[in-house]
Design an enzyme around this catalytic site. Structure first.
Site, PDB file in Angstrom:
ATOM      1  N   ALA A 298      -8.826 -21.731 -48.480  1.00 34.97           N
ATOM      2  CA  ALA A 298      -9.386 -21.622 -47.128  1.00 34.97           C
ATOM      3  C   ALA A 298      -9.754 -20.218 -46.671  1.00 34.97           C
ATOM      4  CB  ALA A 298      -8.400 -22.217 -46.136  1.00 34.97           C
ATOM      5  N   ALA A 299      -9.098 -19.211 -47.234  1.00 33.71           N
ATOM      6  CA  ALA A 299      -9.249 -17.870 -46.661  1.00 33.71           C
ATOM      7  C   ALA A 299     -10.613 -17.251 -47.003  1.00 33.71           C
ATOM      8  CB  ALA A 299      -8.138 -16.969 -47.204  1.00 33.71           C
ATOM      9  N   GLY A 301     -11.343 -18.296 -43.925  1.00 31.65           N
ATOM     10  CA  GLY A 301     -11.322 -19.313 -42.871  1.00 31.65           C
ATOM     11  C   GLY A 301     -12.676 -19.757 -42.351  1.00 31.65           C
ATOM     12  N   GLY A 302     -13.756 -19.301 -42.972  1.00 32.75           N
ATOM     13  CA  GLY A 302     -15.098 -19.654 -42.491  1.00 32.75           C
ATOM     14  C   GLY A 302     -15.301 -21.166 -42.432  1.00 32.75           C
ATOM     15  N   ARG A 326      -4.860 -12.854 -46.851  1.00 32.53           N
ATOM     16  CA  ARG A 326      -6.095 -13.515 -46.415  1.00 32.53           C
ATOM     17  C   ARG A 326      -5.802 -14.702 -45.490  1.00 32.53           C
ATOM     18  NH1 ARG A 326     -10.848 -12.767 -49.111  1.00 32.53           N
ATOM     19  NH2 ARG A 326     -11.192 -14.942 -49.694  1.00 32.53           N
ATOM     20  N   CYS A 418     -20.032 -20.603 -54.381  1.00 33.31           N
ATOM     21  CA  CYS A 418     -21.215 -19.805 -54.051  1.00 33.31           C
ATOM     22  C   CYS A 418     -21.757 -19.208 -55.351  1.00 33.31           C
ATOM     23  CB  CYS A 418     -20.928 -18.762 -52.981  1.00 33.31           C
ATOM     24  SG  CYS A 418     -19.488 -17.771 -53.284  1.00 33.31           S
TER      25      CYS A 418
HETATM   26  C1  LIG Z   1     -14.568 -18.819 -52.064  1.00 34.15           C
HETATM   27  S1  LIG Z   1     -13.080 -18.225 -51.430  1.00 34.15           S
HETATM   28  C2  LIG Z   1     -12.805 -19.281 -50.073  1.00 34.15           C
HETATM   29  C3  LIG Z   1     -13.650 -19.001 -48.872  1.00 34.15           C
HETATM   30  C4  LIG Z   1     -13.262 -19.862 -47.676  1.00 34.15           C
HETATM   31  N1  LIG Z   1     -13.284 -21.267 -47.985  1.00 34.15           N
HETATM   32  C5  LIG Z   1     -14.143 -19.613 -46.490  1.00 34.15           C
HETATM   33  O1  LIG Z   1     -15.099 -20.345 -46.265  1.00 34.15           O
HETATM   34  O2  LIG Z   1     -13.876 -18.660 -45.745  1.00 34.15           O
HETATM   35  C6  LIG Z   1     -11.924 -18.787 -52.575  1.00 34.15           C
HETATM   36  C7  LIG Z   1     -10.478 -18.614 -52.152  1.00 34.15           C
HETATM   37  O3  LIG Z   1      -9.660 -19.250 -53.136  1.00 34.15           O
HETATM   38  C8  LIG Z   1      -8.411 -18.622 -53.131  1.00 34.15           C
HETATM   39  N2  LIG Z   1      -7.647 -19.054 -54.316  1.00 34.15           N
HETATM   40  C9  LIG Z   1      -7.667 -18.580 -55.578  1.00 34.15           C
HETATM   41  N3  LIG Z   1      -6.825 -19.280 -56.352  1.00 34.15           N
HETATM   42  C10 LIG Z   1      -6.270 -20.221 -55.566  1.00 34.15           C
HETATM   43  C11 LIG Z   1      -5.287 -21.242 -55.789  1.00 34.15           C
HETATM   44  N4  LIG Z   1      -4.742 -21.419 -56.975  1.00 34.15           N
HETATM   45  N5  LIG Z   1      -4.933 -22.031 -54.750  1.00 34.15           N
HETATM   46  C12 LIG Z   1      -5.478 -21.846 -53.522  1.00 34.15           C
HETATM   47  N6  LIG Z   1      -6.400 -20.876 -53.258  1.00 34.15           N
HETATM   48  C13 LIG Z   1      -6.780 -20.087 -54.267  1.00 34.15           C
HETATM   49  C14 LIG Z   1      -8.784 -17.153 -53.055  1.00 34.15           C
HETATM   50  O4  LIG Z   1      -7.712 -16.375 -52.569  1.00 34.15           O
HETATM   51  C15 LIG Z   1      -9.981 -17.186 -52.090  1.00 34.15           C
HETATM   52  O5  LIG Z   1      -9.560 -16.887 -50.784  1.00 34.15           O
END
Ligand SMILES: C[S@@+](CC[C@H](N)C(=O)[O-])C[C@H]1O[C@@H](n2cnc3c(N)ncnc32)[C@H](O)[C@@H]1O
Length: 464
Positions: A298-299, A301-302, A326, A418
């Site tokens: 989620a981070a 958070g968008g 995050r 993305c």
């Molecule tokens: C593409 S970003 C997410 C962007 C977010 N959905 C937004 O719209 O703001 C991918 C996220 O996956 C997290 N991540 C990586 N491995 C993960 C795991 N095993 N479980 C949960 N989150 C994970 C990363 O920390 C990162 O914040």
């Protein structure tokens, strides 16, 4: 995590200019362990930097990182003694000077050269002055000043299909070695250049390169629970900020770079920054108000906050991520936007505290190569490699599987990235689905960078 700006043998204590700030950030990032964007954020947060200096430092830092490979190809043409004999910090200074000479409009040539060369003395390396001056002056003389509108050995791509002509060869021939030309002239990795050329053809590849290399203007997502889009547009216009309606009812496109936190309505939670291609994920999942939703990655958070807005802040939404720092960003944005339905959880690296579910709707916005958003993530272009993508695919498959296992019967899941690499997108979804008989692929969306927004992929899956 705090970044480390001390990470350089040079003495930056007397440096106060935008060029100096950018140089400091670029030097600290030379070992590849820290992102220039984060270093810059720290550097700008440390002192009282004026708006104009802030803009110049940002443009220089992002620009040099983005066009690093192009700058290196050009500088190598002018340094006869070879790169290995030049100290990394001096090479970095040449990049900064060359960037201004070639890519920055509105900076007179003599200012670009003189101010860059003066930096050498300011950081205690007066002995570099003659060399840096010589290289940058011969580069200036080699610029033909003739407008060029097609790719070629002597043509450096600038913006909107325009090139800058040099009096000597800099790159591979664009007809004979189009992938090599593209990689060096636009500043991408060889692997990415070859595969995109094969997939899109040269003309489309050039358009993509120009799109990625243009300064991306931010897009806002209006929090329709707090304000109408027209009201926000009126307030932006009254504050002298150019903005227009985007293609979605909740999107607004800014017509200029702006300090987001200083825009009208920021503190009142009227909007958040999000590209339209990213808005497509929550829209495709379209969770109903009153249901149980999990946003796995989620981070910052968008997409969690977008889903909560779509749900009228009614129901439950668990926003989880592996990075605690995050997750705090998710909470800040949630609180600013007033989306009380969102709760958060930091996931342990071994995933032992994943929620049990079941959920009616799940979003798996997986970590990816970012190859669809390379304009916004200047460092990411150097990490689009076969090895990275293969490693990410393993994680993505694991995350998608864990999400599908926690869907209620009839529940819907959106897998999104993305990235524009098929291995991270359609191929991955089909591979995961081949191993189970309880899920159907309902719909897919693919966005190609610049056509007309950022690149990305979403697949809507439904549990039977
Ligand atoms: C593409 S970003 C997410 C962007 C977010 N959905 C937004 O719209 O703001 C991918 C996220 O996956 C997290 N991540 C990586 N491995 C993960 C795991 N095993 N479980 C949960 N989150 C994970 C990363 O920390 C990162 O914040």
């Amino acid at each position: 995590m705090t970044t480390n700006l001390q990470n350089s043998p040079l003495d930056f204590s007397n440096i106060q200019t935008a060029r100096g700030l950018s140089y400091r950030v670029l030097c600290a990032g030379l070992d590849g362990t820290q992102f220039a964007s984060r270093l810059l954020e720290d550097a700008l947060g440390m002192g009282d930097v004026s708006g104009q200096d802030r803009r110049l430092a940002t443009e220089l830092t992002y620009g040099v990182v983005r066009r690093e490979r192009t700058l290196d190809a050009i500088i190598e043409t002018f340094v006869s003694r070879g790169r290995s004999s030049v100290e990394p910090e001096l090479w970095c200074l040449l990049r900064l000077g060359a960037y201004q000479l070639i890519f920055l409009t509105g900076v007179p040539t003599h200012a670009a050269v003189n101010e860059t060369v003066a930096l050498a003395g300011s950081v205690g390396r007066a002995r570099w002055t003659g060399f840096a001056n010589g290289v940058l002056r011969s580069m200036t003389r080699a610029l033909t000043g003739e407008p060029v509108n097609e790719p070629g050995r002597r043509a450096v791509p600038l913006r909107d299909g325009n090139y800058l002509g040099f009096d000597r060869d800099l790159f591979a021939d664009s007809h004979e070695q189009p992938a090599e030309y593209f990689a060096a002239a636009f500043g991408f990795g060889d692997w990415a250049a070859r595969r995109w050329l094969e997939r899109f053809g040269f003309e489309r590849l050039l358009k993509m390169g120009f799109w990625f290399n243009a300064a991306a203007l931010p897009c806002l997502r209006v929090n329709l629970l707090r304000v109408d889009r027209e009201v926000l547009l009126e307030d932006l216009s009254a504050a002298g900020v150019s903005a227009s309606e985007g293609t979605l009812p909740e999107s607004v496109r800014l017509g200029e770079m702006a300090r987001i936190t200083e825009l009208p309505g920021f503190r009142q939670g009227w909007f958040t920054v999000q590209d339209e291609s990213a808005m497509a994920a929550a829209r495709l999942l379209n969770p109903a108000p009153g249901t149980r939703v999990w946003d796995m990655c989620a981070a910052p958070g968008g997409k969690s906050t977008h889903m909560a807005e779509i749900m009228q802040n009614h129901g439950t939404l668990l926003a989880s991520d592996i990075e605690f720092r995050r997750i705090m960003n998710v909470e800040q944005t949630r609180d600013r936007l007033g989306l009380t339905m969102i709760s958060t959880r930091t996931i342990y690296p071994d995933s032992r505290n994943l929620p049990d579910g079941p959920f009616d709707a799940i979003l798996v916005d997986a970590p990816c190569s970012n190859s669809g958003v390379l304009g916004k993530r200047p460092e990411a272009r150097h990490r689009v490699t076969a090895e990275n993508v293969a490693e990410l695919c393993e994680l993505q498959a694991r995350l998608l599987g864990a999400g599908l296992d926690r869907l209620a019967p009839g529940g819907r899941l959106v897998y999104s990235t993305c990235s524009i690499e098929p291995e991270e997108n359609r191929e991955l979804v089909l591979k995961v689905l081949a191993g189970r008989n309880d899920v159907e692929l309902q719909e897919e969306q693919e966005h190609i960078p610049g056509e007309p927004v950022d690149g990305g992929y979403q697949a809507l899956l439904q549990r039977t």
